[in-house]
Scaffold this motif. Structure first.
Motif, PDB file in Angstrom:
ATOM      1  N   PHE A 156       3.393 -12.756  19.091  1.00  0.00           N
ATOM      2  CA  PHE A 156       2.710 -11.710  18.774  1.00  0.00           C
ATOM      3  C   PHE A 156       3.621 -10.064  18.047  1.00  0.00           C
ATOM      4  O   PHE A 156       3.218  -9.816  16.875  1.00  0.00           O
ATOM      5  CB  PHE A 156       1.887 -10.930  19.712  1.00  0.00           C
ATOM      6  N   THR A 157       5.333 -10.040  18.811  1.00  0.00           N
ATOM      7  CA  THR A 157       5.363  -8.699  17.342  1.00  0.00           C
ATOM      8  C   THR A 157       5.786  -9.302  16.578  1.00  0.00           C
ATOM      9  O   THR A 157       5.773  -8.613  15.998  1.00  0.00           O
ATOM     10  CB  THR A 157       6.794  -8.218  18.689  1.00  0.00           C
ATOM     11  N   VAL A 158       6.373 -10.883  16.430  1.00  0.00           N
ATOM     12  CA  VAL A 158       6.981 -11.109  15.026  1.00  0.00           C
ATOM     13  C   VAL A 158       5.586 -11.040  14.262  1.00  0.00           C
ATOM     14  O   VAL A 158       5.417 -10.630  13.317  1.00  0.00           O
ATOM     15  CB  VAL A 158       7.362 -12.894  15.129  1.00  0.00           C
ATOM     16  N   LEU A 159       4.316 -11.041  14.252  1.00  0.00           N
ATOM     17  CA  LEU A 159       2.905 -11.547  13.955  1.00  0.00           C
ATOM     18  C   LEU A 159       2.712 -10.092  13.374  1.00  0.00           C
ATOM     19  O   LEU A 159       2.651  -9.910  12.579  1.00  0.00           O
ATOM     20  CB  LEU A 159       2.443 -13.102  14.130  1.00  0.00           C
ATOM     21  N   SER A 160       2.668  -9.287  14.301  1.00  0.00           N
ATOM     22  CA  SER A 160       2.430  -7.981  13.766  1.00  0.00           C
ATOM     23  C   SER A 160       3.332  -7.161  13.109  1.00  0.00           C
ATOM     24  O   SER A 160       2.919  -5.825  11.773  1.00  0.00           O
ATOM     25  CB  SER A 160       3.080  -6.526  15.304  1.00  0.00           C
ATOM     26  N   THR A 161       4.579  -7.787  13.064  1.00  0.00           N
ATOM     27  CA  THR A 161       5.564  -7.891  11.592  1.00  0.00           C
ATOM     28  C   THR A 161       4.915  -7.874  10.301  1.00  0.00           C
ATOM     29  O   THR A 161       5.369  -6.937   9.434  1.00  0.00           O
ATOM     30  CB  THR A 161       7.163  -7.709  11.927  1.00  0.00           C
ATOM     31  N   TRP A 162       4.941  -9.163  10.261  1.00  0.00           N
ATOM     32  CA  TRP A 162       4.623  -9.382   9.302  1.00  0.00           C
ATOM     33  C   TRP A 162       3.024  -9.325   8.378  1.00  0.00           C
ATOM     34  O   TRP A 162       2.921  -8.870   8.122  1.00  0.00           O
ATOM     35  CB  TRP A 162       4.569 -10.899   9.379  1.00  0.00           C
ATOM     36  N   ALA A 163       2.035  -8.609  10.038  1.00  0.00           N
ATOM     37  CA  ALA A 163       0.755  -8.095   9.212  1.00  0.00           C
ATOM     38  C   ALA A 163       0.550  -6.906   9.203  1.00  0.00           C
ATOM     39  O   ALA A 163       0.187  -6.403   7.907  1.00  0.00           O
ATOM     40  CB  ALA A 163       0.511  -7.830  10.869  1.00  0.00           C
ATOM     41  N   VAL A 164       1.873  -5.973   9.263  1.00  0.00           N
ATOM     42  CA  VAL A 164       2.219  -4.427   8.733  1.00  0.00           C
ATOM     43  C   VAL A 164       3.051  -4.750   7.464  1.00  0.00           C
ATOM     44  O   VAL A 164       2.011  -4.009   6.124  1.00  0.00           O
ATOM     45  CB  VAL A 164       3.090  -3.735   9.662  1.00  0.00           C
ATOM     46  N   LEU A 165       3.736  -5.884   7.226  1.00  0.00           N
ATOM     47  CA  LEU A 165       4.410  -5.994   6.032  1.00  0.00           C
ATOM     48  C   LEU A 165       3.451  -6.374   5.222  1.00  0.00           C
ATOM     49  O   LEU A 165       2.866  -5.609   3.745  1.00  0.00           O
ATOM     50  CB  LEU A 165       5.025  -7.186   6.310  1.00  0.00           C
ATOM     51  N   ASP A 166       1.968  -6.954   5.551  1.00  0.00           N
ATOM     52  CA  ASP A 166       0.822  -7.639   4.903  1.00  0.00           C
ATOM     53  C   ASP A 166       0.373  -6.214   4.022  1.00  0.00           C
ATOM     54  O   ASP A 166      -0.116  -6.550   2.974  1.00  0.00           O
ATOM     55  CB  ASP A 166       0.469  -8.426   5.466  1.00  0.00           C
ATOM     56  N   VAL A 167      -0.683  -5.351   5.267  1.00  0.00           N
ATOM     57  CA  VAL A 167      -0.855  -3.692   4.980  1.00  0.00           C
ATOM     58  C   VAL A 167       0.385  -3.340   3.739  1.00  0.00           C
ATOM     59  O   VAL A 167      -0.859  -3.400   2.510  1.00  0.00           O
ATOM     60  CB  VAL A 167      -0.616  -3.540   5.681  1.00  0.00           C
ATOM     61  N   TRP A 168       1.035  -3.083   3.414  1.00  0.00           N
ATOM     62  CA  TRP A 168       2.527  -2.758   2.873  1.00  0.00           C
ATOM     63  C   TRP A 168       2.232  -2.940   0.836  1.00  0.00           C
ATOM     64  O   TRP A 168       1.856  -2.437   0.218  1.00  0.00           O
ATOM     65  CB  TRP A 168       3.776  -2.756   3.015  1.00  0.00           C
ATOM     66  N   ILE A 169       2.211  -4.915   1.313  1.00  0.00           N
ATOM     67  CA  ILE A 169       1.960  -5.353   0.556  1.00  0.00           C
ATOM     68  C   ILE A 169       0.632  -5.824  -0.710  1.00  0.00           C
ATOM     69  O   ILE A 169       0.848  -4.743  -1.770  1.00  0.00           O
ATOM     70  CB  ILE A 169       2.910  -6.898   0.574  1.00  0.00           C
ATOM     71  N   THR A 170      -0.272  -6.147   0.304  1.00  0.00           N
ATOM     72  CA  THR A 170      -1.433  -5.669  -0.529  1.00  0.00           C
ATOM     73  C   THR A 170      -1.879  -4.603  -1.048  1.00  0.00           C
ATOM     74  O   THR A 170      -2.652  -4.351  -1.877  1.00  0.00           O
ATOM     75  CB  THR A 170      -1.877  -6.031   1.044  1.00  0.00           C
TER      76      THR A 170
END
Length: 144
Positions: free
Chosen positions: A79-93
């Motif tokens: 979940f930490t790896v997925l959370s990192t990706w999700a936060v990056l997804d917010v920034w990229i979006t």
């Protein structure tokens, strides 16, 4: 007697205030996030909360000597790896949205300085025009 009745009626019939509506729209300081960015932010918050829950379960399981400590630790890492990706997804979006739909920029100090200089020049031009107009209309001066 009639005057007393009229006075009493005058006092009873005071103007009523309009009722305040139940729902009042108030302007917010910041505009609402675009839908794709908001959706990505919700996904990020959910994944971060799941990572925190898994971390707490892993820590408590380790302290209590439970067999759930190892699976919870693996879940916490995942979940930490997925959370990192999700936060990056917010920034990229957010960046993609701003590039496609334009950025609402606030004026920088350079823009403020330029506007201030332009206002000063316009004020000076107006005052010179007023002064010239005043001189033209003074008594005893010749106009061409």
């Amino acid at each position: 007697m009639d005057d007393l009745v009229e006075d009493a009626l005058d006092h009873d019939t005071r103007p009523r205030r309009a009722r305040r509506p139940l729902w009042v729209e108030e302007p917010v300081g910041r505009p609402r996030l675009p839908d794709p960015v908001r959706e990505a932010a919700v996904r990020a918050w959910l994944s971060v909360s799941l990572a925190l829950i898994a971390s707490v379960i892993a820590a408590l399981g380790t302290v209590g000597g439970s067999w759930l400590a190892a699976p919870a630790l693996f879940l916490a890492i995942t979940f930490t790896v997925l959370s990192t990706w999700a936060v990056l997804d917010v920034w990229i979006t957010r960046q993609v949205w701003n590039q496609r739909n334009g950025v609402v920029s606030s004026p920088s100090s350079a823009a403020r300085r330029l506007r201030r200089e332009l206002r000063r020049e316009r004020r000076q031009a107006r005052s010179e025009a007023r002064e010239a107009d005043r001189r033209r209309h003074l008594p005893g001066t010749r106009t061409a």
